[in-house]
Scaffold this active site. Structure first.
Site, PDB file in Angstrom:
ATOM      1  N   GLY A   8      31.614 -17.147  40.916  1.00  0.00           N
ATOM      2  CA  GLY A   8      30.905 -17.636  39.724  1.00  0.00           C
ATOM      3  C   GLY A   8      29.407 -17.718  39.944  1.00  0.00           C
ATOM      4  N   ILE A   9      28.858 -16.789  40.736  1.00  0.00           N
ATOM      5  CA  ILE A   9      27.414 -16.824  41.076  1.00  0.00           C
ATOM      6  C   ILE A   9      26.530 -16.603  39.842  1.00  0.00           C
ATOM      7  CG2 ILE A   9      27.126 -14.351  41.629  1.00  0.00           C
ATOM      8  CD1 ILE A   9      25.433 -15.338  44.097  1.00  0.00           C
ATOM      9  N   THR A  10      27.099 -16.007  38.786  1.00  0.00           N
ATOM     10  CA  THR A  10      26.280 -15.729  37.597  1.00  0.00           C
ATOM     11  C   THR A  10      26.069 -16.968  36.737  1.00  0.00           C
ATOM     12  OG1 THR A  10      28.230 -15.158  36.314  1.00  0.00           O
ATOM     13  CG2 THR A  10      27.123 -13.342  37.458  1.00  0.00           C
ATOM     14  N   GLN A  12      25.315 -21.261  35.972  1.00  0.00           N
ATOM     15  CA  GLN A  12      24.202 -22.173  36.271  1.00  0.00           C
ATOM     16  C   GLN A  12      24.209 -22.624  37.735  1.00  0.00           C
ATOM     17  OE1 GLN A  12      22.587 -26.346  34.526  1.00  0.00           O
ATOM     18  NE2 GLN A  12      24.695 -26.441  35.224  1.00  0.00           N
ATOM     19  N   ASP A  13      25.324 -23.197  38.169  1.00  0.00           N
ATOM     20  CA  ASP A  13      25.392 -23.757  39.524  1.00  0.00           C
ATOM     21  C   ASP A  13      25.349 -22.656  40.577  1.00  0.00           C
ATOM     22  OD1 ASP A  13      25.850 -25.971  38.000  1.00  0.00           O
ATOM     23  OD2 ASP A  13      27.619 -26.655  39.088  1.00  0.00           O
ATOM     24  N   ASP A  58      37.995 -10.827  40.795  1.00  0.00           N
ATOM     25  CA  ASP A  58      38.618 -11.816  39.917  1.00  0.00           C
ATOM     26  C   ASP A  58      39.529 -12.691  40.772  1.00  0.00           C
ATOM     27  OD1 ASP A  58      39.986 -13.275  38.082  1.00  0.00           O
ATOM     28  OD2 ASP A  58      40.458 -11.573  36.769  1.00  0.00           O
ATOM     29  N   ALA A  81      33.583 -20.448  40.179  1.00  0.00           N
ATOM     30  CA  ALA A  81      34.044 -19.695  39.000  1.00  0.00           C
ATOM     31  C   ALA A  81      35.112 -20.484  38.265  1.00  0.00           C
ATOM     32  CB  ALA A  81      34.604 -18.345  39.432  1.00  0.00           C
ATOM     33  N   SER A 125      35.416 -31.918  38.854  1.00  0.00           N
ATOM     34  CA  SER A 125      34.623 -32.445  37.738  1.00  0.00           C
ATOM     35  C   SER A 125      34.979 -33.890  37.409  1.00  0.00           C
ATOM     36  CB  SER A 125      34.882 -31.575  36.509  1.00  0.00           C
ATOM     37  OG  SER A 125      34.457 -32.229  35.353  1.00  0.00           O
ATOM     38  N   GLU A 127      35.286 -34.957  34.640  1.00  0.00           N
ATOM     39  CA  GLU A 127      36.194 -34.936  33.484  1.00  0.00           C
ATOM     40  C   GLU A 127      37.625 -35.304  33.898  1.00  0.00           C
ATOM     41  OE1 GLU A 127      35.679 -34.309  30.165  1.00  0.00           O
ATOM     42  OE2 GLU A 127      33.524 -34.250  30.489  1.00  0.00           O
ATOM     43  N   TYR A 149      40.859 -28.587  30.107  1.00  0.00           N
ATOM     44  CA  TYR A 149      39.911 -28.339  31.209  1.00  0.00           C
ATOM     45  C   TYR A 149      40.110 -29.373  32.310  1.00  0.00           C
ATOM     46  CZ  TYR A 149      35.458 -28.453  33.766  1.00  0.00           C
ATOM     47  OH  TYR A 149      34.503 -28.480  34.753  1.00  0.00           O
ATOM     48  N   LYS A 153      41.252 -28.981  36.261  1.00  0.00           N
ATOM     49  CA  LYS A 153      40.438 -29.424  37.393  1.00  0.00           C
ATOM     50  C   LYS A 153      41.171 -30.460  38.243  1.00  0.00           C
ATOM     51  CE  LYS A 153      36.678 -26.944  37.058  1.00  0.00           C
ATOM     52  NZ  LYS A 153      36.093 -26.146  38.126  1.00  0.00           N
TER      53      LYS A 153
HETATM   54  P1  NAP Z   1      29.132 -21.728  34.238  1.00  0.00           P
HETATM   55  O1  NAP Z   1      27.664 -21.606  34.032  1.00  0.00           O
HETATM   56  O2  NAP Z   1      30.044 -21.639  33.071  1.00  0.00           O
HETATM   57  O3  NAP Z   1      29.545 -20.626  35.324  1.00  0.00           O
HETATM   58  C1  NAP Z   1      30.865 -20.397  35.685  1.00  0.00           C
HETATM   59  C2  NAP Z   1      31.041 -18.934  36.037  1.00  0.00           C
HETATM   60  O4  NAP Z   1      32.418 -18.719  36.269  1.00  0.00           O
HETATM   61  C3  NAP Z   1      30.637 -17.980  34.934  1.00  0.00           C
HETATM   62  O5  NAP Z   1      29.318 -17.508  35.131  1.00  0.00           O
HETATM   63  C4  NAP Z   1      31.655 -16.830  35.007  1.00  0.00           C
HETATM   64  O6  NAP Z   1      31.062 -15.713  35.623  1.00  0.00           O
HETATM   65  C5  NAP Z   1      32.728 -17.351  35.957  1.00  0.00           C
HETATM   66  N1  NAP Z   1      34.087 -17.313  35.417  1.00  0.00           N
HETATM   67  C6  NAP Z   1      35.140 -16.935  36.124  1.00  0.00           C
HETATM   68  N2  NAP Z   1      36.242 -17.028  35.406  1.00  0.00           N
HETATM   69  C7  NAP Z   1      35.909 -17.458  34.197  1.00  0.00           C
HETATM   70  C8  NAP Z   1      36.664 -17.703  33.031  1.00  0.00           C
HETATM   71  N3  NAP Z   1      37.966 -17.559  32.989  1.00  0.00           N
HETATM   72  N4  NAP Z   1      35.973 -18.116  31.950  1.00  0.00           N
HETATM   73  C9  NAP Z   1      34.645 -18.280  31.986  1.00  0.00           C
HETATM   74  N5  NAP Z   1      33.885 -18.052  33.101  1.00  0.00           N
HETATM   75  C10 NAP Z   1      34.533 -17.633  34.203  1.00  0.00           C
HETATM   76  O7  NAP Z   1      29.487 -23.102  34.966  1.00  0.00           O
HETATM   77  P2  NAP Z   1      28.532 -24.046  35.860  1.00  0.00           P
HETATM   78  O8  NAP Z   1      27.898 -25.037  34.981  1.00  0.00           O
HETATM   79  O9  NAP Z   1      27.728 -23.205  36.764  1.00  0.00           O
HETATM   80  O10 NAP Z   1      29.637 -24.837  36.703  1.00  0.00           O
HETATM   81  C11 NAP Z   1      30.113 -24.328  37.951  1.00  0.00           C
HETATM   82  C12 NAP Z   1      31.447 -24.964  38.285  1.00  0.00           C
HETATM   83  O11 NAP Z   1      31.288 -26.383  38.356  1.00  0.00           O
HETATM   84  C13 NAP Z   1      32.541 -24.714  37.263  1.00  0.00           C
HETATM   85  O12 NAP Z   1      33.759 -24.605  37.953  1.00  0.00           O
HETATM   86  C14 NAP Z   1      32.534 -25.984  36.422  1.00  0.00           C
HETATM   87  O13 NAP Z   1      33.793 -26.213  35.829  1.00  0.00           O
HETATM   88  C15 NAP Z   1      32.185 -27.018  37.462  1.00  0.00           C
HETATM   89  N6  NAP Z   1      31.486 -28.227  36.971  1.00  0.00           N
HETATM   90  C16 NAP Z   1      30.323 -28.098  36.258  1.00  0.00           C
HETATM   91  C17 NAP Z   1      29.675 -29.238  35.810  1.00  0.00           C
HETATM   92  C18 NAP Z   1      28.367 -29.157  35.053  1.00  0.00           C
HETATM   93  O14 NAP Z   1      27.900 -30.194  34.538  1.00  0.00           O
HETATM   94  N7  NAP Z   1      27.732 -27.996  34.980  1.00  0.00           N
HETATM   95  C19 NAP Z   1      30.205 -30.512  36.117  1.00  0.00           C
HETATM   96  C20 NAP Z   1      31.368 -30.585  36.872  1.00  0.00           C
HETATM   97  C21 NAP Z   1      31.997 -29.439  37.310  1.00  0.00           C
HETATM   98  P3  NAP Z   1      31.446 -14.206  35.263  1.00  0.00           P
HETATM   99  O15 NAP Z   1      31.561 -14.114  33.767  1.00  0.00           O
HETATM  100  O16 NAP Z   1      30.257 -13.443  35.802  1.00  0.00           O
HETATM  101  O17 NAP Z   1      32.708 -13.883  35.973  1.00  0.00           O
END
Ligand code: NAP
Length: 322
Positions: A8-10, A12-13, A58, A81, A125, A127, A149, A153
């Protein structure tokens, strides 16, 4: 040189974590399900697109997972991811559960079979806690998920604990509360509010329609939160730790702050009951003592300052067109 895989490098995190690891001298390999120009936008924004190796993979496919781990023999895997939107998970519950659970099982099985010394970080998370009876939330708070979700998690969280206890893997859960930055996707609350408010201030949109904003959440700043992910992986034992600011603010306060900054009148704010979630919790905030004491994480930012940073960047890059 240490090798890290970030799934999931693409996102935010993933992008901010990649930057941190590149700066620390790691070789960074990141996954995307499907490579295209737009998938590397966030890495480009951070100026590291040429410093990381991107692989199409994947994690919900076990062979893809095993192939990736065998090819790079990583020291650390950060599993970010996921289908990460709570709202979308109500629309796509099966897909969310399938991806977010199977991917974790696949990676843990691949580690167990190939090299059990590989360290594993799971993006858990807040959540998962859902319907909390007592605040602040700590690592001992019972899980009571309130969305597909959160269920995905919570299942992934227990899978990580189980593999650590059963097979002695270095597998840890970073339990992150909401964290925001300019790189947060536009469909998440804070970015949506900022972008639509800018559109109102430019007379490109009439009003801001929102759901229930009389709830409180614990928000932080992403670059600091990815630091905690790395610290967790460097600790001598694998731990499950909550990463949060320790304070909550009303969603309404966020909107008022942005409106004030942009000189927008409060009568532009419309509460739309059709946007309410099926279930919601009034207040949520965590306790970051374990993060501070055990892994030495520091955090003392006001979320209003974080909002100002994101707003400033949105205005500077001027991408709001409608
Ligand atoms: P994000 O921006 O949505 O990035 C997640 C990445 O996962 C996407 O860029 C996508 O990359 C990949 N992905 C793989 N399988 C997917 C699917 N089935 N549906 C959608 N995307 C998929 O999330 P983030 O904010 O960086 O968060 C990173 C992780 O931390 C996630 O697991 C999230 O649940 C968790 N988290 C985030 C927060 C927060 O506040 N941001 C808080 C707690 C936990 P590709 O499309 O390039 O494959």
């Amino acid at each position: 040189m240490k090798i890290a895989i970030i799934t999931g490098i693409t996102g935010q995190d993933g992008s901010y974590l990649a930057k941190l690891l590149v700066e620390k001298g790691y070789k960074v390999v990141g996954t995307t399900r499907s490579y295209n120009q737009s998938s590397t936008e966030k890495l480009k924004y951070l100026g590291i697109q040429d410093s990381v190796k991107i692989e199409e993979a994947d994690m919900s496919d076990v062979f893809s997972t095993i192939k990736l781990i065998n090819k790079y023999a990583p020291d650390e895997i950060y599993n970010l991811a996921a289908q990460s939107s709570v709202g979308l998970s109500f629309e796509q519950p099966i897909g969310t559960l399938q991806y977010n659970i199977t991917s974790v099982l696949n990676i843990l099985e691949a580690i167990r079979m190939s090299n059990s010394k590989i360290k594993f970080y799971q993006a858990s998370s807040s959540e998962m806690y859902g319907k909390v009876k007592k605040l602040p939330i700590t690592e001992d708070t019972a899980l009571h998920p309130l969305s597909p979700y959160a269920i995905s998690k919570a299942t992934a969280y227990w899978t990580v604990v189980n593999y650590r206890e059963s097979y002695n893997l270095f597998a840890c859960n970073g339990i992150l509360f909401n964290h925001e930055s300019y790189l947060r996707s536009n469909n998440f609350f804070v970015k949506k509010i900022i972008r639509e408010s800018i559109a109102i201030s430019k007379n490109k949109q009439e009003v801001l329609k929102v759901g229930n904003i009389d709830i409180k959440r614990d928000f932080g700043f992403t670059p600091d939160y990815v630091q905690a992910m790395w610290l967790l992986m460097q600790h001598h034992t694998a731990e499950d730790i909550t990463i949060c600011s320790g304070k909550s603010i009303y969603l309404r306060e966020i909107i008022i702050h942005i409106f004030k900054n942009l000189g927008i009148s409060e009568d532009k704010l419309i509460i739309d009951p059709t946007l309410f979630r099926p279930v919601d919790i009034e207040d949520m905030y965590g306790d970051n003592t374990k993060a501070k004491v055990i892994i030495g994480w520091q955090y003392d930012k006001s979320f209003f300052n974080v909002l100002d940073l994101i707003l400033e960047e949105e205005l500077r890059l001027n991408t709001v067109s409608s």
